[in-house]
Design a protein around this motif. Structure first.
Motif, PDB file in Angstrom:
ATOM      1  N   PRO A 147      57.727  60.620  13.174  1.00 44.25           N
ATOM      2  CA  PRO A 147      58.852  61.257  12.476  1.00 44.25           C
ATOM      3  C   PRO A 147      58.428  61.902  11.157  1.00 44.25           C
ATOM      4  O   PRO A 147      57.727  61.288  10.357  1.00 44.25           O
ATOM      5  CB  PRO A 147      59.806  60.080  12.200  1.00 44.25           C
ATOM      6  CG  PRO A 147      59.034  58.838  12.451  1.00 44.25           C
ATOM      7  CD  PRO A 147      57.811  59.150  13.231  1.00 44.25           C
ATOM      8  N   ALA A 150      58.776  59.989   7.886  1.00 44.32           N
ATOM      9  CA  ALA A 150      57.979  58.773   7.657  1.00 44.32           C
ATOM     10  C   ALA A 150      57.180  58.946   6.368  1.00 44.32           C
ATOM     11  O   ALA A 150      57.026  60.049   5.856  1.00 44.32           O
ATOM     12  CB  ALA A 150      57.035  58.527   8.828  1.00 44.32           C
ATOM     13  N   SER A 218      49.710  43.370   4.177  1.00 45.53           N
ATOM     14  CA  SER A 218      50.700  42.899   3.193  1.00 45.53           C
ATOM     15  C   SER A 218      50.110  41.813   2.284  1.00 45.53           C
ATOM     16  O   SER A 218      50.819  40.917   1.846  1.00 45.53           O
ATOM     17  CB  SER A 218      51.974  42.380   3.865  1.00 45.53           C
ATOM     18  OG  SER A 218      52.651  43.414   4.511  1.00 45.53           O
ATOM     19  N   VAL A 222      51.152  48.454  -2.120  1.00 45.28           N
ATOM     20  CA  VAL A 222      50.491  49.637  -2.669  1.00 45.28           C
ATOM     21  C   VAL A 222      51.548  50.546  -3.297  1.00 45.28           C
ATOM     22  O   VAL A 222      52.506  50.957  -2.638  1.00 45.28           O
ATOM     23  CB  VAL A 222      49.686  50.358  -1.569  1.00 45.28           C
ATOM     24  CG1 VAL A 222      49.007  51.603  -2.138  1.00 45.28           C
ATOM     25  CG2 VAL A 222      48.645  49.413  -0.979  1.00 45.28           C
TER      26      VAL A 222
HETATM   27  C1  LIG Z   1      57.395  58.954  19.679  1.00 49.67           C
HETATM   28  C2  LIG Z   1      56.589  58.458  18.532  1.00 49.67           C
HETATM   29  C3  LIG Z   1      55.410  59.101  18.197  1.00 49.67           C
HETATM   30  C4  LIG Z   1      54.610  58.607  17.165  1.00 49.67           C
HETATM   31  N1  LIG Z   1      53.453  59.276  16.863  1.00 49.67           N
HETATM   32  C5  LIG Z   1      52.638  58.790  15.910  1.00 49.67           C
HETATM   33  C6  LIG Z   1      51.409  59.461  15.612  1.00 49.67           C
HETATM   34  O1  LIG Z   1      51.090  60.519  16.171  1.00 49.67           O
HETATM   35  N2  LIG Z   1      50.598  58.915  14.682  1.00 49.67           N
HETATM   36  C7  LIG Z   1      50.946  57.764  14.020  1.00 49.67           C
HETATM   37  O2  LIG Z   1      50.186  57.312  13.168  1.00 49.67           O
HETATM   38  N3  LIG Z   1      52.093  57.112  14.277  1.00 49.67           N
HETATM   39  C8  LIG Z   1      52.951  57.589  15.204  1.00 49.67           C
HETATM   40  N4  LIG Z   1      54.129  56.924  15.475  1.00 49.67           N
HETATM   41  C9  LIG Z   1      54.399  55.598  14.851  1.00 49.67           C
HETATM   42  C10 LIG Z   1      55.259  55.555  13.567  1.00 49.67           C
HETATM   43  O3  LIG Z   1      56.493  56.194  13.724  1.00 49.67           O
HETATM   44  C11 LIG Z   1      54.533  56.115  12.365  1.00 49.67           C
HETATM   45  O4  LIG Z   1      53.287  55.489  12.227  1.00 49.67           O
HETATM   46  C12 LIG Z   1      55.282  56.071  11.031  1.00 49.67           C
HETATM   47  O5  LIG Z   1      54.469  56.755  10.103  1.00 49.67           O
HETATM   48  C13 LIG Z   1      55.538  54.670  10.472  1.00 49.67           C
HETATM   49  O6  LIG Z   1      56.668  54.672   9.606  1.00 49.67           O
HETATM   50  P1  LIG Z   1      56.600  54.700   8.002  1.00 49.67           P
HETATM   51  O7  LIG Z   1      55.565  55.667   7.581  1.00 49.67           O
HETATM   52  O8  LIG Z   1      57.982  54.928   7.522  1.00 49.67           O
HETATM   53  O9  LIG Z   1      56.030  53.271   7.613  1.00 49.67           O
HETATM   54  P2  LIG Z   1      56.766  51.930   7.175  1.00 49.67           P
HETATM   55  O10 LIG Z   1      57.629  51.454   8.296  1.00 49.67           O
HETATM   56  O11 LIG Z   1      57.387  52.049   5.844  1.00 49.67           O
HETATM   57  O12 LIG Z   1      55.516  50.945   7.046  1.00 49.67           O
HETATM   58  C14 LIG Z   1      54.622  50.686   8.078  1.00 49.67           C
HETATM   59  C15 LIG Z   1      53.870  49.364   7.788  1.00 49.67           C
HETATM   60  O13 LIG Z   1      53.136  49.435   6.567  1.00 49.67           O
HETATM   61  C16 LIG Z   1      53.554  48.410   5.643  1.00 49.67           C
HETATM   62  N5  LIG Z   1      53.739  49.052   4.348  1.00 49.67           N
HETATM   63  C17 LIG Z   1      54.564  50.095   4.120  1.00 49.67           C
HETATM   64  N6  LIG Z   1      54.461  50.485   2.850  1.00 49.67           N
HETATM   65  C18 LIG Z   1      53.579  49.662   2.249  1.00 49.67           C
HETATM   66  C19 LIG Z   1      53.066  49.588   0.933  1.00 49.67           C
HETATM   67  N7  LIG Z   1      53.441  50.468   0.003  1.00 49.67           N
HETATM   68  N8  LIG Z   1      52.166  48.608   0.636  1.00 49.67           N
HETATM   69  C20 LIG Z   1      51.762  47.737   1.592  1.00 49.67           C
HETATM   70  N9  LIG Z   1      52.200  47.780   2.867  1.00 49.67           N
HETATM   71  C21 LIG Z   1      53.106  48.737   3.189  1.00 49.67           C
HETATM   72  C22 LIG Z   1      54.882  47.904   6.171  1.00 49.67           C
HETATM   73  O14 LIG Z   1      55.089  46.540   5.838  1.00 49.67           O
HETATM   74  C23 LIG Z   1      54.761  48.129   7.644  1.00 49.67           C
HETATM   75  O15 LIG Z   1      54.086  47.029   8.238  1.00 49.67           O
HETATM   76  C24 LIG Z   1      54.987  57.424  16.468  1.00 49.67           C
HETATM   77  C25 LIG Z   1      56.193  56.792  16.788  1.00 49.67           C
HETATM   78  C26 LIG Z   1      56.989  57.305  17.798  1.00 49.67           C
HETATM   79  C27 LIG Z   1      58.278  56.591  18.110  1.00 49.67           C
END
Ligand SMILES: Cc1cc2nc3c(=O)[nH]c(=O)nc-3n(C[C@H](O)[C@H](O)[C@H](O)COP(=O)(O)OP(=O)(O)OC[C@H]3O[C@@H](n4cnc5c(N)ncnc54)[C@H](O)[C@@H]3O)c2cc1C
Length: 512
Positions: A147, A150, A218, A222
């Motif tokens: 997304p 993200a 965790s 960060v």
């Molecule tokens: C259809 C689909 C396709 C996808 N394609 C991809 C892709 O191509 N590549 C990819 O990488 N992912 C992909 N994803 C997976 C996911 O959606 C992403 O990785 C997304 O970036 C994660 O959400 P976020 O960045 O909001 O992270 P968050 O949900 O905020 O965090 C992810 C993790 O990191 C930890 N965390 C977050 N912030 C911190 C911080 N500041 N300090 C310490 N720990 C922290 C959290 O506790 C959690 O465990 C896909 C998902 C779907 C459903």
């Protein structure tokens, strides 16, 4: 379902902690359990619950919350944007108060000369892409299938993947600003020195490198980090190959490995998908044409490769070499010049993440909603398995056989893909999609997930990234790894309050 660790705080302790946090971040930025119901939604059944949500507005406020969590012994789980759909969304592994970092959304600086950027956790892919475009930067943040709203920093910390040579996000992340539950704050890179002239350009000061301790752990939170950007390559285009049934994978993968080894195709620029993933990326089951959903079509593989070069002659030569090598091992080969149809800034080749891939979460749903997709809200069933495979045709064929067998046995929809991440390794992308509103579907899908995880582990295809259900099983390792990692954790987070359950504890070690 796998067990999880960690202890919920008693009510009085949690209340005292939340009162203390209100004093620091303000009453309006603390949501009680009752106000946090939407934080309990995710795309698979899971017992870990958000007990409350804290929304600090600055790095200093976030540090104060961490320090209070340590002092009060209250479990706290950091989330940057919470879009980890299929991995655990924004739910904690074990019950915890959530530390929502989305208000920390500043791009702290952009180095346009050397191509790096310092971001806070709330900065999204869409926001960073727009900021780079606005400055007409010659650099971009590699696009991905996830997304666009993200967090760039969380994706890198979680070792997510983008496209192209700079697609290993954690490999491009350095000089983290880390807060601990002890109240301490440190910089892992040259940013810790008074004169930090090279902090933006190089990530490895003399001495131990400790960034890795804060990835998928965790052990600390960060507050910002430096990310290397990818240079825009003026000549880039896709090559698409129809490969056919899994028996044809070995010959194709052998040729592909040669192209990656010889740097005709960069790592993170070669993706292979089965028919299930291809069709689910564009439509849902009810609307898919019958010819795309026959067992034969769902099991047929295809590849998308990107050829990039700074010079036209180089690009033409790479393309010609690739096509000549791929033709004998493909059913058909096609060329796609993104510049012909799409404005540059809307192309994934220049960092635009369109989120279109999220359609695959809705495969089993009765309809695709209009507007922004939110698989948590819409009760999509979706879970990832992310195994590492040797860059060998036989290994990918084996993955295809395992996923096909599990899909048949459990009557659940399984999609498979792989990406070349180096000259030696492939990352497997396996996901299951179902409708959480269909009676019995949750249970069936999770049993299918567990069967896949067990089969991959038996093959030696262990994960590089784990969804919540995979974490506890990951604790079963040889040697003293578990005990040593646990001691490191206790040194960084003595109260064992941060991200409880995020890293499996050694067997028999259950306190805290
Ligand atoms: C259809 C689909 C396709 C996808 N394609 C991809 C892709 O191509 N590549 C990819 O990488 N992912 C992909 N994803 C997976 C996911 O959606 C992403 O990785 C997304 O970036 C994660 O959400 P976020 O960045 O909001 O992270 P968050 O949900 O905020 O965090 C992810 C993790 O990191 C930890 N965390 C977050 N912030 C911190 C911080 N500041 N300090 C310490 N720990 C922290 C959290 O506790 C959690 O465990 C896909 C998902 C779907 C459903």
């Amino acid at each position: 379902m796998t067990e999880h660790h960690g202890a919920a705080p008693d009510d009085a302790r949690a209340r005292d902690f939340l009162d203390a946090c209100m004093g620091v971040i303000g009453r309006d930025h603390v949501r009680s359990a009752a106000q946090s119901a939407d934080w309990r939604r995710l795309t698979f059944p899971w017992p870990g619950r958000a007990l409350a949500v804290l929304r600090p507005g600055s790095a200093e406020e976030a540090l104060a919350c961490l320090s209070l969590a340590g002092a009060f012994g209250c479990p706290l789980h950091p989330v940057s944007r919470g879009r980890a759909w299929g991995l655990g969304s924004r739910a904690p592994v074990s019950d915890a108060v959530m530390l929502d970092l989305s208000r920390l959304d500043r791009i702290l600086d952009i180095d346009l000369l050397h191509g790096s950027v310092r971001v806070e956790p709330g900065v999204t892919f869409r926001q960073l892409h727009a900021a780079l475009r606005a400055r007409e930067a010659g650099w971009h943040v590699p696009a991905f299938g996830g997304p666009p709203d993200a967090s760039v920093l969380a994706n890198a910390l979680d070792r997510g993947e983008g496209t192209g040579l700079f697609g290993d996000r954690f490999g491009q992340l350095w000089d983290l600003d880390v807060a601990l539950t002890t109240g301490e704050r440190l910089r892992t890179g040259f940013g810790r020195f008074e004169a930090d002239r090279v902090a933006a350009i190089h990530g490895r000061p003399a001495g131990p490198l400790i960034e890795g301790l804060f990835s998928q752990s965790s052990f600390g939170c960060v507050l910002s980090g430096r990310l290397g950007l990818a240079p825009n390559t003026p000549h880039a285009g896709y090559i698409t190959c129809e490969i056919g049934p899994p028996e044809r994978l070995p010959a194709f993968v052998e040729v592909l490995r040669g192209l990656v080894r010889d740097q005709v195709i960069d790592s993170h620029d070669a993706f292979l998908w089965d028919g299930a993933k291809q069709v689910a990326s564009v439509t849902i089951a009810r609307e898919a044409p019958p010819e795309a959903t026959s067992p034969q079509a769902l099991g047929a593989w295809a590849a998308t490769l990107t050829v990039r070069a700074a010079h036209e002659m180089l690009s033409d030569a790479k393309r010609a070499i690739a096509i000549q090598a791929l033709l004998p091992v493909s059913d058909s080969v096609g060329l796609d010049d993104p510049d012909a149809a799409t404005p540059r800034h809307h192309s994934g080749l220049y960092g635009h993440s369109d989120g279109a891939n999220l359609t695959s979460c809705y495969w089993a749903k009765p309809s695709l909603p209009a507007g922004a997709l939110d698989p948590d809200r819409d009760r999509c069933g979706f879970v990832w398995l992310c195994p590492v495979l040797p860059f060998e045709g036989g290994a990918l064929q084996r993955l295809a056989a395992i996923t096909g067998e599990v899909a048949d046995r459990f009557g659940t929809f399984v999609m498979s893909g792989a990406e070349a991440v180096s000259v030696r390794a492939l990352f497997g992308y396996v996901s299951l999609a179902w409708d959480r509103d269909e009676p019995g579907a949750d249970e069936r899908a999770m049993r299918g997930r567990d069967a896949l995880a067990a089969a991959f582990a038996a093959e030696g295809f262990h994960g590089y990234r784990l969804a919540h259900p995979g974490i506890a099983a990951h604790g079963h390792t040889r040697g003293d790894w578990g005990a040593v990692v646990e001691r490191l954790r206790r040194a960084l987070d003595p109260g064992l309050v941060l991200g409880p359950g995020r890293v499996a504890r050694p067997e028999g070690d259950a306190d805290g």
